[in-house]
Design an enzyme around this catalytic site. Structure first.
Site, PDB file in Angstrom:
ATOM      1  CG  HIS A 113      -0.221  -0.049   2.664  1.00 52.39           C
ATOM      2  ND1 HIS A 113       0.120   1.176   3.054  1.00 52.39           N
ATOM      3  CD2 HIS A 113       0.305  -0.998   3.503  1.00 52.39           C
ATOM      4  CE1 HIS A 113       0.921   0.973   4.274  1.00 52.39           C
ATOM      5  NE2 HIS A 113       0.683  -0.386   4.529  1.00 52.39           N
TER       6      HIS A 113
ATOM      7  CB  CYS B 190       1.649  -3.855   5.226  1.00 56.17           C
ATOM      8  SG  CYS B 190       0.028  -4.631   5.867  1.00 56.17           S
TER       9      CYS B 190
END
Length: 318
Positions: free
Chosen positions: A193, A209
């Site tokens: 992301h 992440c």
């Protein structure tokens, strides 16, 4: 002059050139079959107002790889006219050149689009201590523009303990830590992301992440279809061949910054070499190998010229 410095000087003299820096994607042509090195090292002159974070953002480089490539240079005030090495030459990660490959010690993602003789590469923020990013095979399962964020309970608990409580839901916008785009992975709870922060790309900063510069995640999302394989590896030492010569690229093994012993570097280097069973070489200069491993500067350095003999892995201790 030490063997490694001499080898690095040859590398720079052959491949370095001066640029002013530009915010363009790092799209590199794939090398011929049997070769592994892409890109060219670059050198720029710092301006008074430059920092490594700014230079990295402008050149698709992460903070720690800028620090590693420029030992002894102040990351926050390099100084007007200081030569800054941009580590934009890479040995491609081992294994199949398909889909996305993330090499954790590099803080870097490689994307090999199907049917094209190019590779795209981008810096990443990865999981910090206690929230390690996984080493695994996965795939892209969904792509979501302008995502909202439902903070997991574990993250909400952590923020609450720090006196910074989070809401149950963060809507899209400038305060959303996922930035303008997210790509979900088949490993539950993990994403690629963007970010609402300007600092942290190329560092261990996330909850596991993979955090990208916003312009990079938008570009990658436009290129990567759902179903793309994602291979996440932990390879601090990469061997490769270019123009008939063998190179080694060394990065700090994960765990060193946490005070965790990195293990037997000699064994790790030899294991990385054994994985390259296609390499036939002789006269491997283990003194240079030791210095490359000790420097951990992320720059591919010539260590041998392949001949007909097989590399002898019974090497002196590193």
């Amino acid at each position: 002059m030490s063997p490694r410095v001499s080898a690095l000087a040859r590398c720079l003299s052959l491949s370095a050139f001066c640029l002013t820096g530009s915010a363009v994607a790092m799209e590199l042509p794939l090398p011929p079959p049997g070769e592994d090195v892409v890109g060219e090292i670059q050198v720029i002159k710092a301006r008074y107002e430059d920092t490594f974070a700014d230079i990295g953002t402008a050149n698709d480089l992460g903070y720690l790889e800028m620090v590693a490539a420029n030992p002894g240079v102040d990351a926050w005030l390099p100084g007007e006219g200081t030569d800054i090495v941009l580590p934009t030459r890479f040995i491609l990660p081992p294994g199949p050149r398909e889909g996305i490959v993330i090499n954790l010690p590099e803080y870097r993602l490689y994307y090999f689009p199907k049917g094209q003789d190019v590779v795209y590469t981008y810096p990443l923020g990865i999981g910090r201590e206690g929230w390690n990013s996984p080493v695994t095979d996965a795939r892209i399962t969904a792509k979501t523009p302008n995502p909202g964020w439902y903070p997991p309970q574990s993250i909400r608990d952590e923020h609450a303990a720090d006196g910074d409580p989070l809401p149950n839901y963060v809507p899209p916008g400038p305060d959303n830590p996922l930035g303008p785009y997210k790509m979900s992975l088949s490993v539950p709870g993990y994403l690629i992301h963007g970010s609402n922060k300007k600092f942290g790309i190329g560092m261990r900063v996330s909850h596991g992440c993979f955090r990208m510069l916003n312009n990079n995640v938008l570009e990658l999302a436009d290129k990567v279809p759902v179903g793309t394989p994602v291979r996440i590896i932990d390879e601090p030492y990469k061997f490769g061949v270019s123009n008939g010569k063998v190179y080694l690229e060394a990065h700090a093994p994960l765990g060193e910054e946490e005070g965790v012993p990195p293990g037997d570097q000699h064994a790790a280097v030899v294991n990385a070499l054994i994985k390259r069973s296609d390499l036939n070489a002789q006269n491997l200069d283990w003194e240079v190998v030791r210095e490359v491993v000790a420097a951990q500067d992320g720059l591919p350095v010539e260590i041998a010229a392949p001949q007909d003999a097989v590399i002898q892995v019974q090497s002196p201790a590193l």
